[in-house]
Design a protein around this motif. Structure first.
Motif, mmCIF file in Angstrom:
data_model
loop_
_atom_site.group_PDB
_atom_site.id
_atom_site.type_symbol
_atom_site.label_atom_id
_atom_site.label_comp_id
_atom_site.label_asym_id
_atom_site.label_seq_id
_atom_site.Cartn_x
_atom_site.Cartn_y
_atom_site.Cartn_z
ATOM 1 N N LEU A 1 -4.131 23.689 73.697
ATOM 2 C CA LEU A 1 -3.289 23.762 72.496
ATOM 3 C C LEU A 1 -1.883 24.115 72.963
ATOM 4 N N ARG A 2 -0.974 23.140 72.887
ATOM 5 C CA ARG A 2 0.381 23.323 73.384
ATOM 6 C C ARG A 2 1.400 22.941 72.321
ATOM 7 N N ARG A 3 2.234 23.887 71.948
ATOM 8 C CA ARG A 3 3.332 23.558 71.047
ATOM 9 C C ARG A 3 4.246 22.533 71.712
ATOM 10 N N PRO A 4 4.834 21.619 70.937
ATOM 11 C CA PRO A 4 5.698 20.595 71.533
ATOM 12 C C PRO A 4 6.920 21.196 72.213
ATOM 13 N N SER A 5 7.425 20.470 73.210
ATOM 14 C CA SER A 5 8.640 20.882 73.894
ATOM 15 C C SER A 5 9.829 20.824 72.948
ATOM 16 N N TRP A 6 10.860 21.590 73.270
ATOM 17 C CA TRP A 6 12.122 21.457 72.560
ATOM 18 C C TRP A 6 12.794 20.134 72.947
ATOM 19 N N VAL A 7 13.550 19.586 72.026
ATOM 20 C CA VAL A 7 14.248 18.325 72.254
ATOM 21 C C VAL A 7 15.730 18.550 71.980
ATOM 22 N N PRO A 8 16.614 18.171 72.896
ATOM 23 C CA PRO A 8 18.047 18.373 72.650
ATOM 24 C C PRO A 8 18.550 17.510 71.508
ATOM 25 N N VAL A 9 19.547 18.016 70.802
ATOM 26 C CA VAL A 9 20.174 17.290 69.693
ATOM 27 C C VAL A 9 21.665 17.170 70.004
ATOM 28 N N PRO A 10 22.373 16.308 69.258
ATOM 29 C CA PRO A 10 23.816 16.174 69.520
ATOM 30 C C PRO A 10 24.530 17.520 69.489
ATOM 31 N N GLY A 11 25.356 17.741 70.478
ATOM 32 C CA GLY A 11 26.081 19.010 70.610
ATOM 33 C C GLY A 11 25.506 19.930 71.655
ATOM 34 N N ASP A 12 24.252 19.694 72.051
ATOM 35 C CA ASP A 12 23.647 20.525 73.086
ATOM 36 C C ASP A 12 24.233 20.187 74.451
ATOM 37 N N ARG A 13 24.404 21.217 75.282
ATOM 38 C CA ARG A 13 24.870 21.048 76.668
ATOM 39 C C ARG A 13 23.765 21.564 77.599
ATOM 40 N N TRP A 14 22.678 20.818 77.647
ATOM 41 C CA TRP A 14 21.524 21.251 78.411
ATOM 42 C C TRP A 14 21.617 20.804 79.869
ATOM 43 N N HIS A 15 21.108 21.672 80.754
ATOM 44 C CA HIS A 15 21.004 21.366 82.176
ATOM 45 C C HIS A 15 19.546 21.591 82.583
ATOM 46 N N PRO A 16 18.707 20.555 82.515
ATOM 47 C CA PRO A 16 17.293 20.726 82.865
ATOM 48 C C PRO A 16 17.120 20.979 84.363
ATOM 49 N N VAL A 17 16.229 21.907 84.700
ATOM 50 C CA VAL A 17 15.904 22.210 86.089
ATOM 51 C C VAL A 17 14.393 22.342 86.216
ATOM 52 N N GLY A 18 13.918 22.266 87.459
ATOM 53 C CA GLY A 18 12.484 22.294 87.674
ATOM 54 C C GLY A 18 11.904 23.664 87.953
ATOM 55 N N SER A 19 12.763 24.674 88.171
ATOM 56 C CA SER A 19 12.251 26.004 88.519
ATOM 57 C C SER A 19 13.332 27.049 88.276
ATOM 58 N N LEU A 20 12.927 28.313 88.338
ATOM 59 C CA LEU A 20 13.896 29.403 88.230
ATOM 60 C C LEU A 20 14.842 29.419 89.419
ATOM 61 N N ASP A 21 14.342 29.055 90.586
ATOM 62 C CA ASP A 21 15.214 29.001 91.765
ATOM 63 C C ASP A 21 16.315 27.956 91.573
ATOM 64 N N GLU A 22 15.972 26.799 91.001
ATOM 65 C CA GLU A 22 16.980 25.776 90.723
ATOM 66 C C GLU A 22 17.984 26.284 89.691
ATOM 67 N N ALA A 23 17.492 27.020 88.703
ATOM 68 C CA ALA A 23 18.390 27.591 87.703
ATOM 69 C C ALA A 23 19.377 28.554 88.351
ATOM 70 N N ALA A 24 18.890 29.402 89.248
ATOM 71 C CA ALA A 24 19.752 30.375 89.921
ATOM 72 C C ALA A 24 20.829 29.675 90.754
ATOM 73 N N ALA A 25 20.454 28.593 91.419
ATOM 74 C CA ALA A 25 21.421 27.871 92.246
ATOM 75 C C ALA A 25 22.515 27.230 91.405
ATOM 76 N N LEU A 26 22.200 26.873 90.176
ATOM 77 C CA LEU A 26 23.154 26.177 89.310
ATOM 78 C C LEU A 26 24.113 27.129 88.603
ATOM 79 N N LEU A 27 23.688 28.358 88.359
ATOM 80 C CA LEU A 27 24.448 29.269 87.497
ATOM 81 C C LEU A 27 25.895 29.509 87.921
ATOM 82 N N PRO A 28 26.193 29.721 89.207
ATOM 83 C CA PRO A 28 27.589 30.014 89.567
ATOM 84 C C PRO A 28 28.565 28.904 89.194
#
Length: 249
Positions: A102-129
């Motif tokens: 039982l899995r709730r659906p993923s979020w879906v970006p809408v106009p105006g969103d500035r999303w940066h999808p990453v595959g892991s927390l480590d990838e997120a950390a590398a992108l933040l600076p």
């Protein structure tokens, strides 16, 4: 019939409540056991029987399914609880017990969103600076180690229970539990001068207002993608669908 719900989510509690209500109305019904990982000090307990703690891997879960005479398993854990989902798939296959995710659906970006999808927390950390300097971190208390080396950034880390080291040097902890309101999320972003939001794609409405608040302010959002679910496990998006699957059994 004995149903095991691997829980800890809103949907898991709703499912347990629906089964308990049906049993009360009909004066008979299945035995329902909800299993919680025990990572939250004061979890919201579902209706019916509750067990807290791990099973000891897939072999331990398979042994528990046999010992307790479980007839069906519903994996309603968090979308990022990959270990228990894999263990459940292996154990259910070994014992030949039907398994549903039982899995709730993923979020879906809408106009105006500035999303940066990453595959892991480590990838997120590398992108933040490259995105900002004041980070609102909403990935849970167990993921702070991935950001611990980012000494030049400020982190507002929100979690239900207090996180443990290692964590970034400049971290302020905000202890809170959803569901969250849009007004509340707006206030958090403004009061702490947040310029980047980091979140996991957990889906659902309880924590979605932060995405709307970030969109309104034009903030970049780093979104950690979900892990792939175990192959071959049927999946439904909501509680009514899970009840329909149980009825067919």
């Amino acid at each position: 019939m004995h149903i095991l719900i691997l829980g800890g989510t809103t949907e898991a509690r709703e499912l347990a409540a629906a089964l308990a209500a049906a049993t009360l109305a009909e004066r008979t019904g299945p035995r329902v056991t909800s299993s919680l990982a025990g990572r939250v000090a004061q979890p919201r307990l579902p209706a019916g029987e509750v067990r807290v703690g791990g099973f000891g891997g897939p072999a331990g879960l398979a042994a528990w399914l046999r010992a307790e005479g479980v007839d069906a398993v519903i994996d309603a854990t968090h979308p990022f609880a990959g270990t228990i989902s894999r263990n459940a798939a292996e154990a259910a296959a070994e014992v030949h017990v039907p398994l549903l995710a039982l899995r709730r659906p993923s979020w879906v970006p809408v106009p105006g969103d500035r999303w940066h999808p990453v595959g892991s927390l480590d990838e997120a950390a590398a992108l933040l600076p490259t995105l900002g300097s004041r980070i609102f971190l909403t990935t849970g208390r167990q993921g702070l180690a991935a950001f611990a080396a980012l000494d030049g950034l400020f982190f507002l880390a929100r979690s239900v229970d207090a996180p443990e080291p290692p964590m970034p040097a400049h971290t302020e902890v905000l202890l809170d539990r959803g569901p969250f309101t849009l007004d509340g999320e707006r206030a958090v972003l403004r009061e702490h001068r947040i310029d980047v939001l980091v979140t996991k794609d957990s889906g659902g409405a309880a924590t979605a207002p932060k995405l709307t608040a970030a969109r309104e302010l034009g903030l970049p959002v780093v979104v950690v993608r979900r892990p792939e679910p175990p192959a071959g496990v049927p999946t439904v998006p909501d509680v009514p669908s899970a009840l329909g699957w149980l009825a067919q059994l």
